[in-house]
Design a protein around this motif. Structure first.
Motif, PDB file in Angstrom:
ATOM      1  N   SER A   6      17.893   7.037  10.633  1.00  0.00           N
ATOM      2  CA  SER A   6      17.104   6.275  11.591  1.00  0.00           C
ATOM      3  C   SER A   6      15.628   6.641  11.487  1.00  0.00           C
ATOM      4  CB  SER A   6      17.614   6.528  13.011  1.00  0.00           C
ATOM      5  OG  SER A   6      16.805   5.896  13.962  1.00  0.00           O
ATOM      6  N   GLY A   7      15.339   7.924  11.304  1.00  0.00           N
ATOM      7  CA  GLY A   7      13.955   8.370  11.168  1.00  0.00           C
ATOM      8  C   GLY A   7      13.302   7.826   9.910  1.00  0.00           C
ATOM      9  N   ALA A   8      14.082   7.733   8.816  1.00  0.00           N
ATOM     10  CA  ALA A   8      13.543   7.208   7.566  1.00  0.00           C
ATOM     11  C   ALA A   8      13.191   5.735   7.707  1.00  0.00           C
ATOM     12  CB  ALA A   8      14.551   7.406   6.431  1.00  0.00           C
ATOM     13  N   LEU A   9      14.059   4.982   8.404  1.00  0.00           N
ATOM     14  CA  LEU A   9      13.783   3.562   8.604  1.00  0.00           C
ATOM     15  C   LEU A   9      12.516   3.349   9.419  1.00  0.00           C
ATOM     16  CD1 LEU A   9      17.381   2.192   9.283  1.00  0.00           C
ATOM     17  CD2 LEU A   9      15.977   1.826   7.246  1.00  0.00           C
ATOM     18  N   LYS A  10      12.351   4.190  10.447  1.00  0.00           N
ATOM     19  CA  LYS A  10      11.146   4.094  11.260  1.00  0.00           C
ATOM     20  C   LYS A  10       9.898   4.409  10.438  1.00  0.00           C
ATOM     21  CE  LYS A  10      13.310   5.133  15.714  1.00  0.00           C
ATOM     22  NZ  LYS A  10      13.371   6.091  16.841  1.00  0.00           N
ATOM     23  N   LEU A  11      10.022   5.404   9.558  1.00  0.00           N
ATOM     24  CA  LEU A  11       8.887   5.776   8.715  1.00  0.00           C
ATOM     25  C   LEU A  11       8.520   4.641   7.763  1.00  0.00           C
ATOM     26  CD1 LEU A  11       6.855   7.846   7.691  1.00  0.00           C
ATOM     27  CD2 LEU A  11       8.634   8.739   6.159  1.00  0.00           C
ATOM     28  N   PHE A  12       9.562   4.045   7.128  1.00  0.00           N
ATOM     29  CA  PHE A  12       9.304   2.927   6.220  1.00  0.00           C
ATOM     30  C   PHE A  12       8.679   1.751   6.959  1.00  0.00           C
ATOM     31  CE2 PHE A  12      12.935   4.579   3.419  1.00  0.00           C
ATOM     32  CZ  PHE A  12      12.047   5.274   2.615  1.00  0.00           C
ATOM     33  N   SER A  13       9.159   1.511   8.160  1.00  0.00           N
ATOM     34  CA  SER A  13       8.607   0.415   8.959  1.00  0.00           C
ATOM     35  C   SER A  13       7.146   0.671   9.294  1.00  0.00           C
ATOM     36  CB  SER A  13       9.426   0.248  10.242  1.00  0.00           C
ATOM     37  OG  SER A  13       8.882  -0.758  11.062  1.00  0.00           O
ATOM     38  N   LEU A  14       6.830   1.934   9.637  1.00  0.00           N
ATOM     39  CA  LEU A  14       5.455   2.301   9.951  1.00  0.00           C
ATOM     40  C   LEU A  14       4.558   2.141   8.729  1.00  0.00           C
ATOM     41  CD1 LEU A  14       3.327   3.474  11.852  1.00  0.00           C
ATOM     42  CD2 LEU A  14       4.106   5.767  11.170  1.00  0.00           C
ATOM     43  N   ILE A  15       5.056   2.586   7.576  1.00  0.00           N
ATOM     44  CA  ILE A  15       4.288   2.472   6.336  1.00  0.00           C
ATOM     45  C   ILE A  15       4.038   0.998   6.007  1.00  0.00           C
ATOM     46  CG2 ILE A  15       4.353   2.836   3.833  1.00  0.00           C
ATOM     47  CD1 ILE A  15       5.887   5.440   4.387  1.00  0.00           C
ATOM     48  N   GLY A  16       5.078   0.174   6.214  1.00  0.00           N
ATOM     49  CA  GLY A  16       4.941  -1.261   5.951  1.00  0.00           C
ATOM     50  C   GLY A  16       3.877  -1.896   6.841  1.00  0.00           C
ATOM     51  N   ARG A  17       3.870  -1.511   8.123  1.00  0.00           N
ATOM     52  CA  ARG A  17       2.882  -2.070   9.039  1.00  0.00           C
ATOM     53  C   ARG A  17       1.478  -1.615   8.671  1.00  0.00           C
ATOM     54  NH1 ARG A  17       6.952  -0.999  12.995  1.00  0.00           N
ATOM     55  NH2 ARG A  17       5.912   0.940  13.586  1.00  0.00           N
ATOM     56  N   VAL A  21      -1.665  -3.986   7.559  1.00  0.00           N
ATOM     57  CA  VAL A  21      -2.962  -3.931   8.223  1.00  0.00           C
ATOM     58  C   VAL A  21      -4.068  -3.681   7.199  1.00  0.00           C
ATOM     59  CG1 VAL A  21      -4.387  -2.613   9.831  1.00  0.00           C
ATOM     60  CG2 VAL A  21      -2.060  -3.239  10.468  1.00  0.00           C
ATOM     61  N   VAL A  22      -3.813  -2.754   6.263  1.00  0.00           N
ATOM     62  CA  VAL A  22      -4.811  -2.453   5.231  1.00  0.00           C
ATOM     63  C   VAL A  22      -5.067  -3.679   4.354  1.00  0.00           C
ATOM     64  CG1 VAL A  22      -5.269  -1.101   3.155  1.00  0.00           C
ATOM     65  CG2 VAL A  22      -4.330   0.016   5.194  1.00  0.00           C
ATOM     66  N   ALA A  23      -3.978  -4.368   3.945  1.00  0.00           N
ATOM     67  CA  ALA A  23      -4.125  -5.561   3.109  1.00  0.00           C
ATOM     68  C   ALA A  23      -4.907  -6.649   3.846  1.00  0.00           C
ATOM     69  CB  ALA A  23      -2.751  -6.086   2.710  1.00  0.00           C
ATOM     70  N   LEU A  24      -4.610  -6.810   5.143  1.00  0.00           N
ATOM     71  CA  LEU A  24      -5.322  -7.808   5.932  1.00  0.00           C
ATOM     72  C   LEU A  24      -6.800  -7.447   6.065  1.00  0.00           C
ATOM     73  CD1 LEU A  24      -5.276 -10.336   7.678  1.00  0.00           C
ATOM     74  CD2 LEU A  24      -4.639  -8.903   9.630  1.00  0.00           C
ATOM     75  N   ALA A  25      -7.073  -6.156   6.255  1.00  0.00           N
ATOM     76  CA  ALA A  25      -8.453  -5.706   6.376  1.00  0.00           C
ATOM     77  C   ALA A  25      -9.231  -5.959   5.083  1.00  0.00           C
ATOM     78  CB  ALA A  25      -8.493  -4.220   6.735  1.00  0.00           C
ATOM     79  N   ILE A  26      -8.587  -5.671   3.948  1.00  0.00           N
ATOM     80  CA  ILE A  26      -9.231  -5.904   2.657  1.00  0.00           C
ATOM     81  C   ILE A  26      -9.492  -7.397   2.457  1.00  0.00           C
ATOM     82  CG2 ILE A  26      -8.904  -5.802   0.151  1.00  0.00           C
ATOM     83  CD1 ILE A  26      -7.360  -3.188   0.604  1.00  0.00           C
ATOM     84  N   TYR A  27      -8.508  -8.217   2.826  1.00  0.00           N
ATOM     85  CA  TYR A  27      -8.644  -9.666   2.703  1.00  0.00           C
ATOM     86  C   TYR A  27      -9.815 -10.180   3.545  1.00  0.00           C
ATOM     87  CZ  TYR A  27      -7.186 -14.599   2.640  1.00  0.00           C
ATOM     88  OH  TYR A  27      -7.147 -15.960   2.488  1.00  0.00           O
ATOM     89  N   LEU A  28      -9.920  -9.677   4.763  1.00  0.00           N
ATOM     90  CA  LEU A  28     -11.013 -10.097   5.643  1.00  0.00           C
ATOM     91  C   LEU A  28     -12.360  -9.622   5.117  1.00  0.00           C
ATOM     92  CD1 LEU A  28      -9.375  -9.503   9.143  1.00  0.00           C
ATOM     93  CD2 LEU A  28      -9.805 -11.692   8.006  1.00  0.00           C
ATOM     94  N   LEU A  29     -12.379  -8.421   4.521  1.00  0.00           N
ATOM     95  CA  LEU A  29     -13.622  -7.929   3.926  1.00  0.00           C
ATOM     96  C   LEU A  29     -14.077  -8.821   2.770  1.00  0.00           C
ATOM     97  CD1 LEU A  29     -13.044  -4.058   3.916  1.00  0.00           C
ATOM     98  CD2 LEU A  29     -14.777  -5.314   5.218  1.00  0.00           C
ATOM     99  N   ILE A  30     -13.097  -9.250   1.965  1.00  0.00           N
ATOM    100  CA  ILE A  30     -13.417 -10.139   0.851  1.00  0.00           C
ATOM    101  C   ILE A  30     -13.966 -11.462   1.381  1.00  0.00           C
ATOM    102  CG2 ILE A  30     -12.444 -11.478  -1.056  1.00  0.00           C
ATOM    103  CD1 ILE A  30     -10.462  -9.167  -1.479  1.00  0.00           C
ATOM    104  N   LEU A  31     -13.319 -11.999   2.420  1.00  0.00           N
ATOM    105  CA  LEU A  31     -13.794 -13.239   3.017  1.00  0.00           C
ATOM    106  C   LEU A  31     -15.218 -13.078   3.551  1.00  0.00           C
ATOM    107  CD1 LEU A  31     -10.724 -14.612   5.027  1.00  0.00           C
ATOM    108  CD2 LEU A  31     -11.502 -15.253   2.743  1.00  0.00           C
ATOM    109  N   GLY A  32     -15.457 -11.946   4.210  1.00  0.00           N
ATOM    110  CA  GLY A  32     -16.788 -11.688   4.749  1.00  0.00           C
ATOM    111  C   GLY A  32     -17.833 -11.582   3.658  1.00  0.00           C
ATOM    112  N   TYR A  33     -17.477 -10.913   2.567  1.00  0.00           N
ATOM    113  CA  TYR A  33     -18.422 -10.769   1.452  1.00  0.00           C
ATOM    114  C   TYR A  33     -18.771 -12.132   0.873  1.00  0.00           C
ATOM    115  CZ  TYR A  33     -20.363  -9.583  -3.081  1.00  0.00           C
ATOM    116  OH  TYR A  33     -21.177  -9.504  -4.175  1.00  0.00           O
ATOM    117  N   ILE A  34     -17.753 -12.964   0.651  1.00  0.00           N
ATOM    118  CA  ILE A  34     -17.992 -14.285   0.081  1.00  0.00           C
ATOM    119  C   ILE A  34     -18.834 -15.128   1.031  1.00  0.00           C
ATOM    120  CG2 ILE A  34     -16.877 -16.469  -0.524  1.00  0.00           C
ATOM    121  CD1 ILE A  34     -14.618 -14.870  -1.745  1.00  0.00           C
TER     122      ILE A  34
END
Length: 287
Positions: A6-17, A21-34
């Motif tokens: 159960s702890g491993a699943l929670k960890l994987f879920s946290l890592i996924g989230r 968030v990081v991917a979305l932030a990078i995407y928004l940064l790219i949009l802002g730069y353009i």
């Protein structure tokens, strides 16, 4: 379920989230730069200033044009022979009026005059380039010609690359003998969207240059020339724009030609002069 599982699943879920968030932030940064750098990406402002000296083309005049909104444009001007037309030329995003020597030589040999304009913010001209600003520049150049006594039936509007968007707009606003579009786009926004398909470029762009929407309002003969090896503005843009244009119209396909090689590959002799009824012995373009 075992506690460790159960702890491993929670960890994987946290890592996924976190990854999301990081991917979305990078995407928004790219949009802002353009978004905030789009003008620099669209307009590669040429700053080189030279005197109008082209071997074999004497007496090119280095003139200044005043726009209605207070800018000063540099332009090179050569009057035509008495019975020949004049080409009002608009160049690409990264070219200056001093880069067009081969064009000027071809025009001079045929007795055709030219007025080549340095856009606002480009070499020798004041201001900052924008779509509306370049449209004002185009209208200013045309109106200067008519003030010199040129009738519309002696003026040919010619645009290459970015200049095709400027030329198409001008042809909807002013009468002329013909419109020539060299390596044109359907829209600058379309080119941007194709280059960055995962980004909403069309939505973000301020200066869209929607030639595909404007070409229907052009009611003079149109020549479109495009190389099938063009890697800057793909060949299908020229084909699509041709399909949207009104008759009479001519399409010239240049097999093996790139974005800036059409003049070298015979644009004027094979296509422009026959299209205009000049140099009738020249080879006809592919239609």
């Amino acid at each position: 379920m075992p506690r460790h599982r159960s702890g491993a699943l929670k960890l994987f879920s946290l890592i996924g989230r976190i990854a999301l968030v990081v991917a979305l932030a990078i995407y928004l940064l790219i949009l802002g730069y353009i978004y905030f750098n789009q003008q620099n990406m669209l307009y590669e402002k040429v700053t080189t200033v030279t005197t109008p000296k082209v071997d074999g083309v004497p007496d090119i005049e280095d003139i200044r044009l005043k726009t209605p909104d207070g800018e000063t444009l540099r332009a090179w001007y050569l009057p035509p022979d008495e019975d020949k037309p004049l080409i009002l030329f608009f160049g690409g995003q990264g070219s200056g009026i001093h880069d067009q020597s081969d064009r000027y030589i071809h025009m001079h040999r045929e007795g055709v005059g030219f007025l080549a304009v340095s856009y606002r913010g480009y070499a020798g001209s004041t201001g900052t380039p924008t779509e509306q600003g370049l449209f004002t520049d185009a209208a200013t150049a045309y109106d200067w010609l008519t003030a010199q006594g040129y009738k519309p039936e002696r003026i040919i509007i010619h645009g290459h690359s970015l200049g095709s968007g400027v030329a198409t707009w001008l042809a909807t606003q002013r009468p002329a003998l013909a419109l020539i579009l060299e390596a044109p786009f359907t829209a600058a926004a379309d080119v941007g969207q194709e280059r960055y398909p995962l980004l909403p470029v069309s939505f973000l762009m301020k200066d869209k240059y929607l030639s595909r929407d404007r070409i229907k309002d052009v009611h003079i003969p149109v020549l479109i020339a495009h190389g099938d090896r063009d890697t800057v503005i793909p060949f299908h843009h020229g084909v699509r724009l041709y399909d949207l244009a009104n008759q009479p119209k001519t399409f010239a396909r240049y097999d093996g030609s790139g974005h800036s090689t059409l003049v070298r590959d015979g644009l004027y002799e094979r296509s422009v002069w026959p299209f205009l009824g000049l140099s009738k012995a020249a080879k006809k373009p592919t239609e």
